[in-house]
Design a protein around this motif. Structure first.
Motif, PDB file in Angstrom:
ATOM      1  N   GLU A 222     -20.850  52.976  34.303  1.00  0.00           N
ATOM      2  CA  GLU A 222     -20.498  54.384  34.457  1.00  0.00           C
ATOM      3  C   GLU A 222     -18.980  54.587  34.557  1.00  0.00           C
ATOM      4  O   GLU A 222     -18.449  55.592  34.075  1.00  0.00           O
ATOM      5  N   ASP A 223     -18.283  53.633  35.166  1.00  0.00           N
ATOM      6  CA  ASP A 223     -16.836  53.768  35.339  1.00  0.00           C
ATOM      7  C   ASP A 223     -16.099  53.824  33.998  1.00  0.00           C
ATOM      8  O   ASP A 223     -14.963  54.296  33.927  1.00  0.00           O
ATOM      9  N   LEU A 224     -16.738  53.323  32.945  1.00  0.00           N
ATOM     10  CA  LEU A 224     -16.075  53.317  31.632  1.00  0.00           C
ATOM     11  C   LEU A 224     -15.997  54.718  31.026  1.00  0.00           C
ATOM     12  O   LEU A 224     -15.323  54.934  30.032  1.00  0.00           O
ATOM     13  N   PHE A 225     -16.717  55.645  31.648  1.00  0.00           N
ATOM     14  CA  PHE A 225     -16.715  57.020  31.133  1.00  0.00           C
ATOM     15  C   PHE A 225     -15.829  57.930  31.995  1.00  0.00           C
ATOM     16  O   PHE A 225     -15.969  59.151  31.966  1.00  0.00           O
ATOM     17  N   ASP A 226     -14.910  57.311  32.754  1.00  0.00           N
ATOM     18  CA  ASP A 226     -14.149  58.105  33.720  1.00  0.00           C
ATOM     19  C   ASP A 226     -13.113  59.031  33.092  1.00  0.00           C
ATOM     20  O   ASP A 226     -12.532  59.862  33.778  1.00  0.00           O
ATOM     21  N   GLU A 227     -12.872  58.913  31.775  1.00  0.00           N
ATOM     22  CA  GLU A 227     -11.933  59.844  31.142  1.00  0.00           C
ATOM     23  C   GLU A 227     -12.618  61.111  30.665  1.00  0.00           C
ATOM     24  O   GLU A 227     -11.976  62.039  30.168  1.00  0.00           O
ATOM     25  N   ILE A 228     -13.922  61.126  30.767  1.00  0.00           N
ATOM     26  CA  ILE A 228     -14.673  62.291  30.272  1.00  0.00           C
ATOM     27  C   ILE A 228     -14.896  63.253  31.434  1.00  0.00           C
ATOM     28  O   ILE A 228     -15.383  62.848  32.489  1.00  0.00           O
ATOM     29  N   PRO A 229     -14.510  64.523  31.241  1.00  0.00           N
ATOM     30  CA  PRO A 229     -14.675  65.480  32.341  1.00  0.00           C
ATOM     31  C   PRO A 229     -16.108  65.449  32.883  1.00  0.00           C
ATOM     32  O   PRO A 229     -17.077  65.469  32.109  1.00  0.00           O
ATOM     33  N   ALA A 230     -16.222  65.408  34.213  1.00  0.00           N
ATOM     34  CA  ALA A 230     -17.533  65.199  34.845  1.00  0.00           C
ATOM     35  C   ALA A 230     -18.526  66.289  34.485  1.00  0.00           C
ATOM     36  O   ALA A 230     -19.726  66.029  34.327  1.00  0.00           O
ATOM     37  N   GLN A 231     -18.035  67.519  34.321  1.00  0.00           N
ATOM     38  CA  GLN A 231     -18.991  68.613  34.077  1.00  0.00           C
ATOM     39  C   GLN A 231     -19.657  68.513  32.707  1.00  0.00           C
ATOM     40  O   GLN A 231     -20.608  69.227  32.427  1.00  0.00           O
ATOM     41  N   LEU A 232     -19.129  67.601  31.845  1.00  0.00           N
ATOM     42  CA  LEU A 232     -19.712  67.468  30.509  1.00  0.00           C
ATOM     43  C   LEU A 232     -20.862  66.467  30.463  1.00  0.00           C
ATOM     44  O   LEU A 232     -21.509  66.295  29.443  1.00  0.00           O
ATOM     45  N   ARG A 233     -21.093  65.764  31.563  1.00  0.00           N
ATOM     46  CA  ARG A 233     -22.119  64.718  31.543  1.00  0.00           C
ATOM     47  C   ARG A 233     -23.507  65.294  31.277  1.00  0.00           C
ATOM     48  O   ARG A 233     -23.855  66.370  31.762  1.00  0.00           O
ATOM     49  N   VAL A 234     -24.293  64.600  30.497  1.00  0.00           N
ATOM     50  CA  VAL A 234     -25.654  65.046  30.152  1.00  0.00           C
ATOM     51  C   VAL A 234     -26.480  65.250  31.411  1.00  0.00           C
ATOM     52  O   VAL A 234     -26.490  64.395  32.304  1.00  0.00           O
ATOM     53  N   LYS A 235     -27.162  66.392  31.465  1.00  0.00           N
ATOM     54  CA  LYS A 235     -28.017  66.633  32.612  1.00  0.00           C
ATOM     55  C   LYS A 235     -29.450  66.191  32.324  1.00  0.00           C
ATOM     56  O   LYS A 235     -30.097  65.574  33.142  1.00  0.00           O
ATOM     57  N   SER A 236     -29.907  66.482  31.109  1.00  0.00           N
ATOM     58  CA  SER A 236     -31.305  66.147  30.820  1.00  0.00           C
ATOM     59  C   SER A 236     -31.475  65.802  29.346  1.00  0.00           C
ATOM     60  O   SER A 236     -30.857  66.414  28.484  1.00  0.00           O
ATOM     61  N   LEU A 237     -32.310  64.807  29.088  1.00  0.00           N
ATOM     62  CA  LEU A 237     -32.685  64.507  27.710  1.00  0.00           C
ATOM     63  C   LEU A 237     -34.178  64.728  27.555  1.00  0.00           C
ATOM     64  O   LEU A 237     -34.879  63.997  26.870  1.00  0.00           O
ATOM     65  N   ALA A 238     -34.669  65.768  28.229  1.00  0.00           N
ATOM     66  CA  ALA A 238     -36.115  65.982  28.300  1.00  0.00           C
ATOM     67  C   ALA A 238     -36.753  66.105  26.916  1.00  0.00           C
ATOM     68  O   ALA A 238     -37.933  65.796  26.754  1.00  0.00           O
ATOM     69  N   GLY A 239     -35.976  66.534  25.925  1.00  0.00           N
ATOM     70  CA  GLY A 239     -36.552  66.703  24.592  1.00  0.00           C
ATOM     71  C   GLY A 239     -36.872  65.407  23.872  1.00  0.00           C
ATOM     72  O   GLY A 239     -37.461  65.423  22.794  1.00  0.00           O
TER      73      GLY A 239
END
Lengths: 492, 457, 132
Positions: free
Chosen positions: B24-41
């Motif tokens: 997860e730390d490797l994604f620390d340059e990506i703004p946190a609010q953009l993280r996927v919430k659900s892949l329910a589809g």
């Protein structure tokens, strides 16, 4: 090692042939109704060879190739991950192969169900509202996307919007596509850390802005950190955002283009969803759109009424940009992507982005430790990264191309060279998630070994490859003395 | 899962080498609010056994009907060797041959393909393929505008006997670049393009004329007269041809006094399964003088550093990765895997096998038409020769007849009412060498019943 | 170091201009430009009679790694394109200022005075600044 396989015409003997494959001869009378003036008078010069000769010839040709099945293939920007055999086998079931594109929906509910579910899954992983599957390659998807942006502005009577903004690091297809859609291209710079220069973007947008085309992570192998700001600037200026999905593998299951603010995207199914590259195609470039572009999607699309699947056509989508292929695009490729996505499932999707990123960052760190220079040392790698050999070129006169060619001798396909154009003497390296740590370690060992050679006997590297079927080829001769078809007496 | 080979120990060592604690730390340059919430589809994963079962069930439910559909996609015998070799991993899982030394197999194969397609069409040079026949025709129109420098109109004449989908694709692909497509009517009696259709363009600037042979109705156009008309007026000729037919029909390179300028077509009949419409490939050939205007990849033969022959991509400077906004086209792929299949197919067929396939398809189509004409209420729409397709007119609506046939496992052809309403109840039927006399008789008998059923209803 | 003959005029986009005795202009690309492009494999020159605006793309030079437009440095009408380059594009590499010329042009009235041309010394300075 030098293996020459003859051109198949050189095996040809008049009267020979794989006659077990031919239909029975209906006789000359069968053609008697065709007017003589419209008939062919001389048989086409095709090779006359037996079946075993043919099988042997093409099997031998195959053995002259590097491929994912035989070699590590860290070709940046191309996502050369394992193509699961199951995807091929189950996309080639006899009923699926025999199905005619114009067969009625009643004889295709199984096929249409796969297509519909593929659309739904692609919507879920991209965060878009609608997906159309018919574009036949990434560039074809780009064309569809920019055509939709144009159609959107036109439908609103906003006729002045014909400029597409493209960062200078973009794939060459982006400006080429914009031109094909009748747009004017405006390039904007990126800064030393690989991010778009926001001031330049602000200066570029205006009442003529149709949209911006972005790859994120960018072709420089880093995530565009200002993406939210970029989206705001472009949207406030009345433009739309196009996402080039070339690098979607980096963020699959972690971040979705739709959540970043993109209005339209294409996804290279032959990259992220592991359909075969096939020596340069077929690809598939499905497009996803946000709510504003839903009415403009290319046809055909698969819809669902109750439990029944059916094609949506122009009557369902009167504002559609129209038809992009004679039928349904590369349907067999789409089936492979469907099978791949079902095999991975929800959790597998998440792991793709994570392990692609893990492998890239690990390989980058190991190469740096071995003395190689990262182009963006302050940045995290995405699923790929750039090593620059500017120092080696200056000090040792050994170039990125030389390293690339020498890697072939070590049994590794070369990374992408001389792209992106912004970074001199670059190798763009993308390991993908399907490679093991052992393979990455072996690659680092080979790179270190080549570095040593470059220092001690540079000629060994600059004259590489030495173990391939051919040595370096004379591209200048190829272009000046064009030899594009075999002729009986032609000497190369 | 996800074909990822990492053990826990691997991951631990790799994270340590990078200097982070978690992936997860490797994604620390990506703004946190953009993280996927659900892949329910996306549903839960299936293993290979489960997906195999699902696909087999779906395939079985679609079944295999006895099909008389053509209209641009044709059922032909495909030798077993074609796909056995094409799906070898070295062809299947390699990429564009940018590293020529490690791609000689693909490169030589494309060179052989270019040779075979050039010979088949009677033209001088072929590219490494396009997406499909429709997109090849659209690209040919764009190419004609570049190649015909004397013409300033970007005006392309397209007979309505050209495949309706191809005509649509051309408009979508090229109209943003200022091309104007104008349609030529066909003769109602003969179903081909009469010289009279061209009369109104006398003395006008026409960039190119498209001619499809055989045309969408299966009929043969007077290609010599149409080609000479165009050339006499400074227009180029774009031929759209069926590759199977070229074994017996005059190749575009010999049309009229000078031959066509560009020839394109759908390559699917050459060893590519129908597969619901793709992947197929388009082919494109031209004369040497226009080679630099041709889009797509080209492979050339040259020498290596040791003086031995080898193959490489050439004329790449025309392409998008170098020329960017000024490229001849934005296309970066060809349909490599399908080209592989077609090259193996053409090798196994050779001139004799191709001639027999073409003649046999033609013979079966004539038998089919003769048989169906014996059914009361069926007539042939157009007089004159056809290749392996023909238009029939029924004395009652086509859709319910086709539906009744389909219910009995026969796909009876394409209902033309949406495409050519003026033809009334018209049906495009096709037969190739794959149809036996018994298949044809089964269609005739079932059609007879179906026609009666529709009348009764 | 690139060869920059003192008797010619130059543009920022690396074309050179020579004024012939009859007032016609001979135009080509500089030694620096041909070197940057590498071995040329194809050259397309304009047809005689074509009218060009200043800055209009009027020729194409193509190597295996790049294809570049050549821009008309001065407005005028083309009197001749160098036909030899079609068969022997390498001439442009070996003699960029001699038999590798691209086209001859009759300048439009007053066009030469308006054109943004620089003397050899300035062009050399520009190359030096670029690191070439």
């Amino acid at each position: 090692m030098r293996v020459r396989e003859k051109v198949i015409y050189e095996y040809s003997h008049p009267g020979r042939g794989a006659s077990d494959q031919w239909p029975h001869d209906p006789g000359q009378a069968a053609l008697s109704d065709l007017p003589a003036t419209l008939r062919r008078t001389r048989a086409p010069e095709l090779p006359e060879v037996g079946e075993l000769e043919t099988v042997r010839h093409f099997t031998r040709l195959s053995q002259l190739n590097f491929s994912i099945d035989t070699h590590f293939y860290p070709l940046g920007s191309c996502t050369m991950k394992y193509n699961p055999r199951a995807c091929n086998q189950y996309a080639m079931l006899p009923e699926l192969l025999a199905r005619h594109p114009l067969a009625p929906e009643s004889h295709g509910q199984g096929f249409l169900a796969c297509m519909y579910e593929l659309q739904e899954m692609l919507k879920a992983v991209s965060g878009m509202e609608g997906v159309a599957l018919s574009p036949m390659a990434g560039a074809h998807g780009e064309f569809a996307g920019v055509a939709m942006i144009r159609a959107y502005h036109r439908a609103r009577g906003d006729l002045a919007r014909n400029e597409i903004i493209v960062p200078e690091a973009a794939h060459g297809t982006n400006p080429a596509t914009a031109t094909m859609c009748g747009c004017v291209v405006r390039e904007i710079p990126v800064d030393a850390q690989g991010d778009v220069v926001l001031q330049a973007l602000k200066a570029a947008v205006g009442p003529n802005t149709a949209g911006i085309m972005l790859t994120n992570p960018s072709t420089l192998g880093v995530f565009e950190r200002h993406i939210v700001e970029v989206a705001r600037i472009v949207h406030e200026a009345g433009g739309l955002l196009y996402y080039d999905g070339a690098n979607l593998n980096a963020i699959l299951g972690k971040v979705r283009p739709g959540d970043m603010g993109f209005d339209v995207i294409h996804m290279n199914l032959h990259k992220t969803f592991s359909t075969p590259h096939g020596g340069g195609g077929p690809g598939a470039g499905a497009v996803g759109v946000g709510a504003r572009l839903l009415p403009f999607m290319p046809i055909p699309i698969v819809g669902k009424d109750g439990e029944r699947y059916r094609w949506l056509a122009e009557s369902d989508l009167p504002q559609s940009i129209g038809r992009l292929s004679a039928f349904m695009g590369n349907a067999g490729v789409l089936l492979r992507a469907y099978i791949y996505m079902r095999l991975l499932g929800r959790e597998g999707m998440r792991r793709v982005g994570e392990y692609a990123t893990l492998n890239a960052n690990y390989l980058l760190k190991r190469l740096q430790a071995a003395g190689f220079d990262a182009a963006y040392p302050q940045r995290r790698a995405s699923h790929e990264f750039i090593v620059t050999l500017r120092r080696q070129a200056r000090e040792l006169n050994v170039t990125a191309m030389d390293f690339a060619k020498r890697l072939l001798d070590y049994g590794f396909h070369a990374p992408t060279t001389y792209f992106p154009l912004l970074v001199p003497e670059c190798l763009l390296i993308e390991p993908t998630e399907t490679e093991s740590k052992d393979v990455l370690d072996a690659f680092v060992t080979a790179m270190s070994q080549i570095q040593k050679e470059a220092e001690q006997e540079p000629g060994r590297v600059t004259s590489a490859p030495h173990t391939m079927p051919v040595r370096r080829l004379d591209d200048v001769r190829a272009a000046r003395q064009l030899d594009l078809t075999w002729k009986p007496t032609a000497q190369p | 899962m996800a074909f990822i080979p990492h053990t826990e120990a691997d991951v631990a060592q790799m994270l340590a080498a990078i200097g982070v604690k978690r992936i997860e730390d490797l994604f620390d340059e990506i703004p946190a609010q953009l993280r996927v919430k659900s892949l329910a589809g996306v549903p839960e994963e299936l293993n290979e056994m489960e997906i195999g079962r699902l696909m087999s069930e779906r395939a079985r439910s679609d079944g295999v009907a006895l099909s008389f559909l053509g209209a641009g996609a044709y059922e032909h015998h495909i030798p077993a060797a074609v796909w056995a070799i094409t799906t070898r991993g070295e062809f299947y899982s390699s990429y564009t041959p940018y590293q020529a030394e490690a791609s000689q197999g693909t490169l030589q194969l494309i060179y052989e393909f270019q040779t075979m397609i050039a010979r088949l069409t009677g033209m001088e040079v072929s590219n490494a393929s396009m997406y499909d026949g429709a997109s090849a025709m659209a690209e040919a129109a764009l190419m004609a505008v570049r190649a015909n420098r004397k013409s300033k109109s970007a005006r392309i004449l397209v007979p309505t006997t050209v495949h309706p989908h191809y005509r649509r694709v051309a408009v979508v692909a090229a109209s943003n670049q200022g091309l104007k497509f104008e349609e030529l009517p066909y003769g109602a009696a003969e179903g081909s393009t009469p010289a009279a259709a061209l009369a109104k363009y006398e003395g006008e600037d026409v960039t190119a004329l498209v001619i499809q042979q055989p045309n969408f109705f299966g009929r043969l156009e007077d290609v010599d007269a149409l080609t000479d008309w165009a050339h006499a007026r400074g227009s180029l000729v774009i031929a759209v041809v069926n590759p199977t037919s070229l074994a017996v029909l005059k190749p575009p390179g010999e049309w009229g006094a000078r031959g066509a300028d560009i020839a394109v077509g759908e390559g699917q009949p050459l060893g590519v399964p129908l597969s619901s419409g793709g992947p197929y490939f388009g082919f494109m050939t031209t004369r040497m003088q226009h080679v630099r205007q041709m889009p797509g990849r080209l492979v050339g033969r040259t020498l290596d550093a040791a003086g031995h022959e080898g193959f490489t991509l050439t004329l790449q400077a025309r392409e998008q990765h170098i020329r960017r906004a000024r490229a001849t086209s934005n296309i970066c792929t060809n349909q490599g895997l399908l080209v592989t299949a077609a090259t193996i197919y053409l090798s196994l067929m050779g001139p004799q096998g191709m001639a027999r396939t073409a003649a046999s398809a033609h013979a079966r189509a004539r038998e089919l038409v003769a048989a169906l004409m014996r059914v009361p209420g069926v007539r042939l729409a157009f007089a004159g020769a056809y290749f392996h397709e023909a238009v029939l007119q029924l004395d009652r609506p086509v859709a319910p007849v086709l539906k009744a046939l389909a219910a009995r496992g026969i796909l009876g052809g394409l209902d033309l009412s949406a495409y050519y309403p003026e033809l009334g109840a018209a049906l495009l039927v096709c037969a190739t060498e794959t149809k036996s006399a018994a298949d044809i008789e089964r269609y005739r008998a079932t059609l007879q019943d179906a026609m009666q059923a529709v009348r009764a209803a | 170091m690139s060869n920059v003959p003192a008797d010619l005029k130059y543009t920022k986009s690396h074309e050179w201009v020579r004024t012939l005795k009859d007032g016609t202009l001979e135009i080509g690309i500089t030694d620096h430009a041909q070197h940057a492009l590498g071995d040329l494999v194809f050259v397309e020159v304009p047809e005689a009679g074509r009218t060009v605006k200043s800055g209009e793309p009027c020729a194409v030079v193509e190597s295996v790694k790049a294809a570049s437009d050549v821009y008309a440095p001065v407005a005028g009408s083309v009197t001749e394109g160098n036909a030899r380059l079609a068969a022997e594009p390498e001439t442009l590499n070996s003699e960029p200022y001699g038999s590798g010329w691209l086209m001859r042009l009759k300048p439009a009235p007053g066009a030469l005075a308006k054109a943004e041309l620089m003397p050899a010394a300035d062009y050399q300075k520009m190359l030096d600044a670029e690191g070439g």
